[in-house]
Design a protein around this motif. Structure first.
Motif, short mmCIF file in Angstrom:
data_model
loop_
_atom_site.label_atom_id
_atom_site.label_comp_id
_atom_site.label_asym_id
_atom_site.label_seq_id
_atom_site.Cartn_x
_atom_site.Cartn_y
_atom_site.Cartn_z
N PHE A 86 0.84 -1.20 0.00
CA PHE A 86 0.00 0.00 0.00
C PHE A 86 0.87 1.26 0.00
O PHE A 86 0.63 2.20 -0.75
CB PHE A 86 -0.95 0.01 1.21
CG PHE A 86 -1.93 1.14 1.16
CD1 PHE A 86 -3.13 1.01 0.48
CD2 PHE A 86 -1.67 2.34 1.79
CE1 PHE A 86 -4.04 2.06 0.42
CE2 PHE A 86 -2.57 3.40 1.74
CZ PHE A 86 -3.76 3.26 1.05
N ILE A 87 1.90 1.25 0.83
CA ILE A 87 2.83 2.39 0.87
C ILE A 87 3.50 2.55 -0.49
O ILE A 87 3.59 3.66 -1.02
CB ILE A 87 3.87 2.21 2.00
CG1 ILE A 87 3.17 2.21 3.36
CG2 ILE A 87 4.95 3.29 1.92
CD1 ILE A 87 4.03 1.70 4.51
N ASN A 88 3.96 1.43 -1.06
CA ASN A 88 4.63 1.48 -2.37
C ASN A 88 3.70 2.04 -3.44
O ASN A 88 4.13 2.81 -4.31
CB ASN A 88 5.12 0.10 -2.78
CG ASN A 88 6.35 -0.32 -2.03
OD1 ASN A 88 7.10 0.51 -1.51
ND2 ASN A 88 6.56 -1.62 -1.93
N MET A 89 2.43 1.66 -3.41
CA MET A 89 1.45 2.15 -4.39
C MET A 89 1.33 3.67 -4.29
O MET A 89 1.29 4.37 -5.30
CB MET A 89 0.09 1.49 -4.16
CG MET A 89 -1.02 2.02 -5.06
SD MET A 89 -2.64 1.34 -4.67
CE MET A 89 -2.97 2.03 -3.05
N THR A 90 1.31 4.18 -3.08
CA THR A 90 1.21 5.62 -2.87
C THR A 90 2.47 6.33 -3.35
O THR A 90 2.40 7.32 -4.07
CB THR A 90 0.95 5.92 -1.38
OG1 THR A 90 -0.24 5.23 -0.97
CG2 THR A 90 0.79 7.41 -1.12
N VAL A 91 3.63 5.81 -2.97
CA VAL A 91 4.90 6.43 -3.32
C VAL A 91 5.17 6.34 -4.83
O VAL A 91 5.80 7.24 -5.40
CB VAL A 91 6.04 5.81 -2.50
CG1 VAL A 91 7.41 6.27 -2.98
CG2 VAL A 91 5.86 6.14 -1.01
N ALA A 92 4.67 5.32 -5.47
CA ALA A 92 4.88 5.15 -6.92
C ALA A 92 4.32 6.34 -7.70
O ALA A 92 4.77 6.61 -8.82
CB ALA A 92 4.24 3.85 -7.40
N ASN A 93 3.38 7.04 -7.13
CA ASN A 93 2.76 8.19 -7.79
C ASN A 93 3.26 9.51 -7.23
O ASN A 93 2.58 10.54 -7.36
CB ASN A 93 1.23 8.10 -7.65
CG ASN A 93 0.69 6.88 -8.33
OD1 ASN A 93 1.02 6.60 -9.47
ND2 ASN A 93 -0.15 6.14 -7.61
N GLN A 154 -2.30 6.15 7.72
CA GLN A 154 -3.08 6.97 6.79
C GLN A 154 -2.75 8.46 6.96
O GLN A 154 -2.55 9.18 5.97
CB GLN A 154 -4.58 6.73 6.98
CG GLN A 154 -5.48 7.45 6.01
CD GLN A 154 -5.42 6.89 4.61
OE1 GLN A 154 -4.37 6.87 3.98
NE2 GLN A 154 -6.57 6.45 4.12
N ALA A 155 -2.65 8.91 8.20
CA ALA A 155 -2.32 10.32 8.46
C ALA A 155 -0.93 10.66 7.93
O ALA A 155 -0.73 11.73 7.35
CB ALA A 155 -2.41 10.61 9.95
N SER A 156 0.00 9.76 8.08
CA SER A 156 1.37 10.01 7.59
C SER A 156 1.40 10.07 6.08
O SER A 156 2.05 10.95 5.50
CB SER A 156 2.32 8.92 8.10
OG SER A 156 2.44 9.00 9.50
N LEU A 157 0.72 9.16 5.41
CA LEU A 157 0.70 9.16 3.94
C LEU A 157 -0.02 10.39 3.40
O LEU A 157 0.45 11.05 2.46
CB LEU A 157 0.05 7.89 3.41
CG LEU A 157 0.89 6.63 3.53
CD1 LEU A 157 0.06 5.40 3.20
CD2 LEU A 157 2.12 6.71 2.62
N GLN A 158 -1.17 10.72 3.97
CA GLN A 158 -1.93 11.88 3.50
C GLN A 158 -1.18 13.18 3.82
O GLN A 158 -1.13 14.10 2.99
CB GLN A 158 -3.34 11.90 4.09
CG GLN A 158 -4.25 10.83 3.52
CD GLN A 158 -4.45 10.97 2.03
OE1 GLN A 158 -4.67 12.06 1.50
NE2 GLN A 158 -4.40 9.85 1.32
#
Length: 187
Positions: A86-93, A154-158
């Motif tokens: 999930f983290i990788n999916m977010t960082v990929a963009n 979620q808070a860290s990613l957002q």
């Protein structure tokens, strides 16, 4: 609906998703969607009677994308690896996020300010992934803290997405993603 009709609707939804992400939902007109999709403006009203219908289609697109991700994750053998995915999916963009923000987060922030357009329907875009994250943390043996850990992730990613957008620097999200992967792997 015929196959031809379905193709037009799919093009309209794809255009609406892209324009709402790049320009914001409130700044996206029906004419913009028609032009981007290559579908005549008059046909837009056949598929979407109101702006709320377009908002619902955009929200549904994002929910389906997460549902597809969740379905792919069934094959991943560990909860820890699923969270890292999930983290990788977010960082990929990260490049797109630095330009336009988090696709789901930006849409949520915009529609939650609206009095009518998709306000309640948009809430699951961040809540559903958080619920899934909590399930992963619980599977890892953190049942009592699973919800809090999901909120932290979620808070860290957002937050990193917003900061990357504010700085115009994808590296902000990339660095936070690396830190979060170390954090998850250390649990």
């Amino acid at each position: 609906m015929t196959k031809r009709d379905s193709g037009k609707r799919e093009r309209l939804v794809a255009a609406a998703v892209n324009l709402a992400y790049r320009n914001g939902f409130t700044s996206t007109s029906l004419a913009d969607i028609a032009k981007e999709s290559g579908v005549p403006l008059g046909n837009v009203y056949y598929y979407f009677k109101t702006r709320d219908d377009i908002a619902a289609a955009i929200i549904d697109h994002h929910r389906q994308a997460f549902d597809e991700f969740r379905a792919r994750m069934v094959e991943v053998p560990s909860a820890k690896a699923r969270l890292v995915s999930f983290i990788n999916m977010t960082v990929a963009n990260a490049g797109e996020v630095a330009r336009h923000g988090s696709p789901s987060g930006s849409l949520c922030a915009e529609l939650l300010k609206s009095e009518t357009t998709g306000r309640d329907a948009v809430r699951p875009l961040l809540a559903d992934p958080m619920g899934w994250m909590a399930e992963q943390f619980a599977e890892m043996g953190h049942g009592d803290d699973a919800g809090a850990l999901a909120l932290q992730l979620q808070a860290s990613l957002q937050g990193a997405s917003l900061l990357a957008q504010n700085a115009g620097d994808p590296d902000v999200l990339t660095r936070e993603g690396a830190r979060l992967k170390m954090w998850v792997n250390g649990l």
